[in-house]
Write an enzyme that holds these catalytic residues in place. Sequence first.
Site, PDB file in Angstrom:
ATOM      1  N   HIS A 245      48.747  53.707  32.653  1.00 52.48           N
ATOM      2  CA  HIS A 245      47.843  54.625  31.935  1.00 52.48           C
ATOM      3  C   HIS A 245      46.400  54.367  32.334  1.00 52.48           C
ATOM      4  CE1 HIS A 245      47.397  50.917  29.662  1.00 52.48           C
ATOM      5  NE2 HIS A 245      46.217  51.399  29.278  1.00 52.48           N
ATOM      6  N   HIS A 301      46.412  51.338  34.962  1.00 51.41           N
ATOM      7  CA  HIS A 301      46.773  49.935  34.767  1.00 51.41           C
ATOM      8  C   HIS A 301      47.972  49.874  33.813  1.00 51.41           C
ATOM      9  CE1 HIS A 301      43.759  50.948  31.706  1.00 51.41           C
ATOM     10  NE2 HIS A 301      44.290  50.032  30.942  1.00 51.41           N
ATOM     11  N   ARG A 311      53.492  37.393  25.034  1.00 51.98           N
ATOM     12  CA  ARG A 311      52.156  37.601  25.611  1.00 51.98           C
ATOM     13  C   ARG A 311      51.323  38.389  24.613  1.00 51.98           C
ATOM     14  NH1 ARG A 311      49.600  41.694  28.625  1.00 51.98           N
ATOM     15  NH2 ARG A 311      47.718  40.865  29.623  1.00 51.98           N
TER      16      ARG A 311
HETATM   17  C1  LIG Z   1      42.524  55.647  21.202  1.00 56.77           C
HETATM   18  C2  LIG Z   1      43.528  54.937  21.707  1.00 56.77           C
HETATM   19  C3  LIG Z   1      44.858  55.474  22.106  1.00 56.77           C
HETATM   20  C4  LIG Z   1      45.536  54.253  22.740  1.00 56.77           C
HETATM   21  C5  LIG Z   1      44.896  53.118  21.976  1.00 56.77           C
HETATM   22  C6  LIG Z   1      43.443  53.496  21.982  1.00 56.77           C
HETATM   23  C7  LIG Z   1      42.883  53.329  23.422  1.00 56.77           C
HETATM   24  C8  LIG Z   1      43.967  53.201  24.477  1.00 56.77           C
HETATM   25  C9  LIG Z   1      45.143  54.161  24.234  1.00 56.77           C
HETATM   26  C10 LIG Z   1      46.454  53.748  24.933  1.00 56.77           C
HETATM   27  C11 LIG Z   1      46.636  52.221  24.856  1.00 56.77           C
HETATM   28  C12 LIG Z   1      46.509  54.148  26.390  1.00 56.77           C
HETATM   29  C13 LIG Z   1      47.930  53.915  26.912  1.00 56.77           C
HETATM   30  C14 LIG Z   1      48.980  54.674  26.112  1.00 56.77           C
HETATM   31  C15 LIG Z   1      48.941  54.369  24.610  1.00 56.77           C
HETATM   32  C16 LIG Z   1      49.877  55.369  23.916  1.00 56.77           C
HETATM   33  C17 LIG Z   1      49.543  52.993  24.321  1.00 56.77           C
HETATM   34  O1  LIG Z   1      50.226  52.440  25.184  1.00 56.77           O
HETATM   35  O2  LIG Z   1      49.339  52.460  23.228  1.00 56.77           O
HETATM   36  C18 LIG Z   1      47.484  54.543  24.131  1.00 56.77           C
HETATM   37  C19 LIG Z   1      47.082  54.221  22.702  1.00 56.77           C
HETATM   38  C20 LIG Z   1      47.686  55.161  21.685  1.00 56.77           C
HETATM   39  O3  LIG Z   1      47.714  56.373  21.899  1.00 56.77           O
HETATM   40  O4  LIG Z   1      48.156  54.631  20.676  1.00 56.77           O
HETATM   41  O1  LIG Z   2      47.672  43.977  27.322  1.00 57.74           O
HETATM   42  C1  LIG Z   2      47.100  44.222  28.384  1.00 57.74           C
HETATM   43  O2  LIG Z   2      46.865  43.355  29.246  1.00 57.74           O
HETATM   44  C2  LIG Z   2      46.627  45.643  28.689  1.00 57.74           C
HETATM   45  C3  LIG Z   2      46.753  46.542  27.493  1.00 57.74           C
HETATM   46  C4  LIG Z   2      46.109  47.890  27.751  1.00 57.74           C
HETATM   47  O3  LIG Z   2      45.854  48.294  28.864  1.00 57.74           O
HETATM   48  C5  LIG Z   2      45.778  48.744  26.595  1.00 57.74           C
HETATM   49  O4  LIG Z   2      46.116  48.355  25.438  1.00 57.74           O
HETATM   50  O5  LIG Z   2      45.143  49.817  26.847  1.00 57.74           O
HETATM   51 FE   LIG Z   3      44.627  50.123  28.808  1.00 58.38          FE
END
Ligand SMILES: C=C1C[C@]23C[C@H]1CC[C@H]2[C@]1(C)CCC[C@@](C)(C(=O)O)[C@H]1[C@@H]3C(=O)O
Ligand SMILES: O=C(O)CCC(=O)C(=O)O
Ligand SMILES: [Fe+2]
Length: 376
Positions: A245, A301, A311
Amino acid sequence: MLIPHPSMLVAPQNTLGNDMEGQQQNFDGPLMPNQSNIPSEFVWPDNEKPCLVAPELKIPPIDMKGFLSGDPQTVSKICAEVSEACKKHGFFLVVNHGVDKKLIDQAHKLIDTFFCMDLPDKQKAQRKLGEHCGYANSFIGRFSSKLPWKETLSFHYSADNSGKTVEDYFVNVLGEDFRQFGILFQEYCEVMSNLALEIMELLGMSLGVDRECFREFFKNNESVMRLNYYPPCQKPELALGTGPHCDPTSLTILHQDQVEGLQVQVDGKWYSVAPKEDAFVVNIGDTFMALSNGIFKSCLHRAVVNNQIVRKSLAFFLCPNREKLVTPPKDLITMENPQAYPEFTWPSLLEFTQKHYRSDTKTLDAFATWLREKNK
Ligand SMILES: C=C1C[C@]23C[C@H]1CC[C@H]2[C@]1(C)CCC[C@@](C)(C(=O)O)[C@H]1[C@@H]3C(=O)O
Ligand SMILES: O=C(O)CCC(=O)C(=O)O
Ligand SMILES: [Fe+2]
């Protein structure tokens, strides 16, 4: 009408366990770290499966005290390093940042304390569908496949001095017993917000705009703090802790514990970012990529998991105040580099990523299309 991203399609009668009142139910997966097989919803397709051993990404450690107090020559060298990294992959390390190591250690300890609680106690903070704060595991109900192998707790931080949003969140949602949690993470977020504003001065100078430009823009930020908890997984070669993402937010300040996991894609290849206890990993998000008129990059990433040890990571996501219009400084809009994205507010991009689109490298372009359709 935007066609939902395929992995967003959730069966209406949803056989995977979330009730239709919008409560995200819980799903085995990361809650069963010792099960030898993993539910198919957590298995990623071959083209996205992790490479558990990736070459290390060499990213510049930026000395924050050196930037803040350095002579012009030192500052100029630091800005050049930041500019090169942000134009290429959007990641750099921050060291000599002045954040108390005890505060960071306490924050990591509280991650363990919270996620080791019984599920019903964690569920008092259960995240509701369409909302981005609260406790979540499995992300069932958000996605029907390619589920992340993690548990998360996310909450708001508001930089204006109106109150103690973080402390209040923990007490209101989890009870008086969590006031110490709230006090700790309130302080952690305040320290992160101050560090983020210093980094905004650095990014402004690295882009050749006024040093105060972005600091002013984010002064009254309304940000998101996220605790990531990645239980061991018995099939780490099939799963992902966090899928590929780009962060839709503006800037991420991440502290990894000492367990490898973060990987960044550069020129189509995955590289690991080695944990460094005294460093924060900082990356550009989509919103800042738009603010920089596409000059600094928000890049793909992910986080891989392992079959041995938990982790954890602390992620502070800087977001502008909901009223702010995200549009680049005039100096960054030129004939050679016209405005890359339509202006927007952060809440509209957040809504897009929460309800219509799973974050990837094309989020901003898809968002621009969605905005045009919506405003027709
Ligand atoms: C505003 C946000 C949405 C997420 C958490 C924060 C900033 C990063 C976003 C996220 C981590 C990006 C990757 C996908 C996601 C769904 C996740 O893996 O948690 C995203 C978060 C979210 O939508 O909950
Ligand atoms: O846990 C990590 O190292 C990355 C997590 C991340 O990219 C996120 O929460 O947006
Ligand atoms: Fe991230």
